[in-house]
Design an enzyme around this catalytic site. Structure first.
Site, PDB file in Angstrom:
ATOM      1  N   ASP A   1      -1.173   1.467  -4.043  1.00 41.31           N
ATOM      2  CA  ASP A   1      -2.075   0.456  -4.603  1.00 41.31           C
ATOM      3  C   ASP A   1      -3.447   1.033  -4.917  1.00 41.31           C
ATOM      4  OD1 ASP A   1      -2.876   0.705  -1.945  1.00 41.31           O
ATOM      5  OD2 ASP A   1      -3.400  -1.410  -1.745  1.00 41.31           O
TER       6      ASP A   1
ATOM      7  N   ASP B   1      -5.888   2.281  -3.237  1.00 41.84           N
ATOM      8  CA  ASP B   1      -7.098   2.119  -2.425  1.00 41.84           C
ATOM      9  C   ASP B   1      -7.310   3.316  -1.498  1.00 41.84           C
ATOM     10  OD1 ASP B   1      -5.119   1.605  -0.551  1.00 41.84           O
ATOM     11  OD2 ASP B   1      -6.028  -0.240   0.208  1.00 41.84           O
TER      12      ASP B   1
ATOM     13  N   SER C   1       0.815  -1.207   0.000  1.00 43.38           N
ATOM     14  CA  SER C   1       0.000   0.000   0.000  1.00 43.38           C
ATOM     15  C   SER C   1       0.854   1.265   0.000  1.00 43.38           C
ATOM     16  CB  SER C   1      -0.958  -0.043   1.196  1.00 43.38           C
ATOM     17  OG  SER C   1      -1.934   0.954   1.122  1.00 43.38           O
TER      18      SER C   1
ATOM     19  N   ASP D   1      -2.499   6.444  -3.435  1.00 48.44           N
ATOM     20  CA  ASP D   1      -1.338   5.774  -2.839  1.00 48.44           C
ATOM     21  C   ASP D   1      -0.874   4.653  -3.759  1.00 48.44           C
ATOM     22  OD1 ASP D   1      -3.301   3.861  -2.367  1.00 48.44           O
ATOM     23  OD2 ASP D   1      -2.557   3.343  -0.382  1.00 48.44           O
TER      24      ASP D   1
END
Length: 447
Positions: free
Chosen positions: A244, A246, A103, A242
């Protein structure tokens, strides 16, 4: 059943260090294969996505080896956002989805998180069962039942097309100049494509991943980069994702940053006015600002708080039938559209509001006046437990007595790093600073 490998968002750590080693990834893959296999000898299907970290190749191959060894067929999506894995797990009728990502963490970290066949992240109980299989003997498939692996070339394109369907069909983004910061991460191609295809003039940032530069001075943990680009290009707004994708932060045309609380406030008020907000409530974590709670109360809406982690937000939403939730950090969960936090789709909802309101972004993002909040992190030695010390608990009690209901104190361990997070809110910023500094000093002494 306890969990030692899994934290609040899957298994995470420094690449090539336990538990983020090729050996552990192989065992996790094999254990997941055993856990998700339905009865019978038929092959089953797994989708695997990843972000742009160099270690993603190693972990992808190790997971694939473990999964195929237990008879699972693996579909490799390549770099895609985490919410794309949730969506594609369900749309491709897979038995399990896996995302390889840490992440917002630095490039030297990585992680592995699992999605069930419904596209939602696994429960604590399911993760504990996989962990128990990892610790035991994993029986491989018979030679004739070993699985296959195949690369899916259009996984990103499928997600792009789906994301566009969440934007009102009668609207276009023509005339809007939008900066999108992809943090050199998983959305580096998907996010600019979606915005461009919907008609926006796109200024891309962080779209040159090299395996080492994910989240490096960019993305939702560094929204100042997006803010600079918005001002430099005279853009109408900016989107800061960010690694990833999400999470998201929104930047207005003045370069001011709106966090997840402000985005959720806008969407909650807008959806409530449209009759779309189910249950008259927004689900957020204990970290969300007291100002958000007061904003909702002033509109006859409720704030339902959960533990930190978008998975716990989603669990509360599903259990009670709510359709909007998220975290101050930028996870925005809209279960009408996605099974997990989706920074791109949340951005599209903001853009829909911007497009049809006739207002500027700065008029939309300042939904409420936040109560002054201060958060500090204290690193502690692995194996230590500073929060169990009487001295720390006594300092926390003193802080709460001093605030006397005019603010709040929240102290918790990070679920992904050896950190104690010390957060407080208070109208008086001098008192706020003193309260946090006193608690931090007590924790550091006990750490």
């Amino acid at each position: 059943m306890s969990r030692k490998l899994f934290g609040t968002d899957g298994v995470r750590g420094r690449a090539n260090t336990h538990p983020m080693t090729a050996e552990m990834a192989l065992r996790l893959g094999a254990a997941a294969g055993r856990y998700f296999r339905r009865s019978g000898e038929d092959h089953h299907r797994v989708v695997i996505g990843k972000d742009t970290r160099l270690s993603g190749y190693m972990l992808e191959n190790a997971l694939t080896a473990g999964l195929t060894s237990t008879g699972m067929n693996v579909l490799l999506l390549g770099p895609v956002p985490t919410p794309a894995v949730g969506y594609l797990t369900r749309s491709m009728r897979a038995d399990v989805g896996i995302m390889i990502s840490a992440s917002h963490n630095p490039a030297h970290d990585n992680g592995i998180k699992f999605f069930g066949p419904d596209g939602f992240k696994l429960s604590d109980e399911a993760e504990a069962r996989i962990e128990a299989i990892v610790a035991g003997e994993i029986i491989p498939a018979q030679p004739q039942n070993i699985g296959r692996a195949k690369r899916i070339d259009d996984g990103r394109g499928r997600y792009v097309e789906y994301a566009k369907t969440t934007f009102p069909s009668g609207q276009r983004l023509e005339g809007l100049k939008v900066v999108v910061d992809c943090a050199n991460g998983a959305a580096y191609r998907a996010a600019p494509d979606v915005l461009w295809e919907l008609g926006a003039e796109v200024i891309p940032l962080g779209v040159s991943p090299n395996g080492h530069n994910i989240n490096d001075g960019l993305g939702s943990t560094h929204p100042e980069a997006c803010a600079r680009a918005v001002l430099e290009h005279g853009a109408d707004m900016g989107i800061s994702l960010d690694g990833d994708a999400d999470r998201v932060m929104i930047v207005d045309e003045k370069g001011q940053v709106a966090d997840g609380d402000q985005i959720m406030a806008l969407l909650a008020a807008r959806w409530a006015a449209q009759g779309r907000l189910r249950g008259g409530a927004l689900v957020a974590t204990v970290m969300s600002n007291l100002g958000l709670e007061r904003f909702l109360q002033g509109r006859g809406l409720r704030l339902e708080r959960t533990a930190v982690g978008d998975r716990y937000v989603v669990e509360r939403m599903r259990g009670a039938g709510f359709n909007l939730g998220g975290e101050q950090s930028g996870h925005i969960v809209m279960t009408d559209y996605a099974t997990t936090g989706d920074g791109l789709i949340a951005s599209l909802q903001f853009l829909a509001a911007l497009s049809d309101s006739g207002q500027r972004a700065s008029e939309l993002v300042a939904q409420f006046e936040p109560v002054p909040q201060l958060l500090k992190n204290v690193r502690y030695a692995v194996g230590a437990d500073p929060l169990s010390k009487d001295s720390v608990q006594a300092e926390i009690a003193r802080a709460e007595a001093r605030l006397n209901g005019s603010g709040r104190v929240l102290i918790r361990k990070s679920g992904t790093e050896p950190l104690i997070r010390v957060m407080a809110e208070a109208e008086d910023e001098t008192v706020l600073r003193e309260v946090v500094e006193d608690i931090v000093a007590a924790v550091e002494k006990a750490a």
